[in-house]
Design an enzyme around this catalytic site. Structure first.
Site, PDB file in Angstrom:
ATOM      1  N   TYR A   5       0.785  -1.242  -0.018  1.00 52.39           N
ATOM      2  CA  TYR A   5      -0.185  -0.148  -0.175  1.00 52.39           C
ATOM      3  C   TYR A   5       0.763   1.231  -0.157  1.00 52.39           C
ATOM      4  CZ  TYR A   5      -3.135  -3.299   1.960  1.00 52.39           C
ATOM      5  OH  TYR A   5      -4.403  -4.539   2.183  1.00 52.39           O
ATOM      6  N   LYS A  14       2.172  -6.749   6.638  1.00 54.63           N
ATOM      7  CA  LYS A  14       1.139  -8.259   5.868  1.00 54.63           C
ATOM      8  C   LYS A  14       2.602  -8.373   4.755  1.00 54.63           C
ATOM      9  CE  LYS A  14      -3.163  -6.791   5.109  1.00 54.63           C
ATOM     10  NZ  LYS A  14      -3.456  -5.159   4.968  1.00 54.63           N
TER      11      LYS A  14
END
Length: 325
Positions: free
Chosen positions: A59, A89
């Site tokens: 992101y 993540k």
């Protein structure tokens, strides 16, 4: 001083019952948010009562989020880091033996943190190490060595770099495979879940195995490249919202909460952040819940097409989701 307007309920996850706030602030946006916009939104969210923040190297928001969280602690908006729940993540290019621990260490450096509350395998996909371009090139997909990758996820927990570990976008079959090789089972599976994709089969499996489900795209992620208007335009949800004096978004989120799952919702405007918190002091009737479960056509929105390649190990939607489509 903390300015909590609405206390957010928690779920106890993993065998050590780490507490995860059921409503999280998501940072996935397409294109990525401007750093100053994200930072301000995170500070606004913390003032309103958010304590759960979700990011990923994919992101491009780890650094901005880290700065905002550090500022929140220094301003006294939270008493300490321990009041926050932070998820990041493992990206596909790092989903290889020998690369998992360095990857979480990079994320921790970006976030200016000593540990994550939750670390997830982002997709059940590996790609060429060291290549972080997105979308991943067709030639760069590789088979994931689940045994090796999960073993190193467990090492992240053993080293204290992550309080809990889990997966994201895993089908029932792929989740069962992880369970068959795990010494430490996953605490969470973060997946698309909403009134238009209710994940009944996966929900039952997770419940039976003590794995928490975290829902994303609860509102359809309308402004993202993978998004849909099917939730906001659902006649069933509109009728329920009108009858209750709530928004469709609030009805969708309340439904997820009553399903017993946590959720990650993205919004960078203070008004919407506030609106999203107003789902805990009312409930759906039995009839409304029944309508949502029986009258809304089911359709997976996030197919993960960008992770599928004729030249890679996952060649079709069928293979990605093992028939759960």
């Amino acid at each position: 001083m903390s300015l909590i307007t609405v206390p957010v309920p928690h779920l106890a996850i993993g065998f050590d019952h780490h507490l995860m706030p059921v409503l999280g602030f998501g940072t996935a946006a397409s294109p990525p948010p401007e750093p100053l916009l994200l930072k301000q939104a995170v500070l606004d969210a913390i003032r309103l009562g958010y304590r759960h923040f979700d990011t990923s190297p994919r992101y491009l928001t780890e650094e901005s989020l880290g700065e905002a969280l550090a500022e929140a602690v220094s301003l006294g908006l939270v008493g300490s880091r321990s009041e926050l729940f932070v998820t990041s993540k493992l990206w596909c290019a790092d989903a290889h033996g020998g690369l998992v621990v360095p990857a979480i260490q990079r994320s921790l450096k970006n976030l200016k943190l000593d540990y994550l509350d939750l670390y997830l395998i982002h997709w059940p996909v590996s790609s060429k190490p060291g290549k972080y371009k997105f979308p991943i090139e067709e030639d760069d997909f590789l088979p994931m060595d689940y045994t090796e990758v999960w073993s190193e996820m467990e090492e992240c927990k053993r080293l204290g770099l992550a309080k809990c570990i889990g997966v994201s976008n895993f089908s029932c079959k792929k989740l069962q495979h992880i369970l068959s090789i795990a010494t430490i089972p996953p605490s969470v599976n973060q997946v698309e879940m909403s009134p238009v994709w209710q994940q009944r089969k996966l929900k039952e499996l997770c419940k039976s195995k003590g794995i928490a489900l975290t829902a994303y795209s609860v509102l359809g992620s309308r402004v993202a490249f993978w998004g849909t208007h099917k939730i906001i335009e659902s006649d069933v949800l509109k009728e329920i919202a009108e009858a209750k004096g709530k928004t469709v978004a609030q009805v969708s989120m309340r439904w997820a909460y009553e399903e017993g799952v946590s959720m990650v919702v993205k919004s960078f405007t203070k008004e919407r952040l506030e609106e999203n918190l107003k789902i805990f002091d009312w409930s759906l009737t039995e009839e409304e819940t029944h309508r949502i479960s029986t009258e809304i056509p089911q359709c997976r929105i996030v197919g993960g097409e960008v992770y599928i390649s004729e030249k890679g190990p996952i060649k079709s939607l069928e293979e990605m989701w093992d028939g759960e489509i």
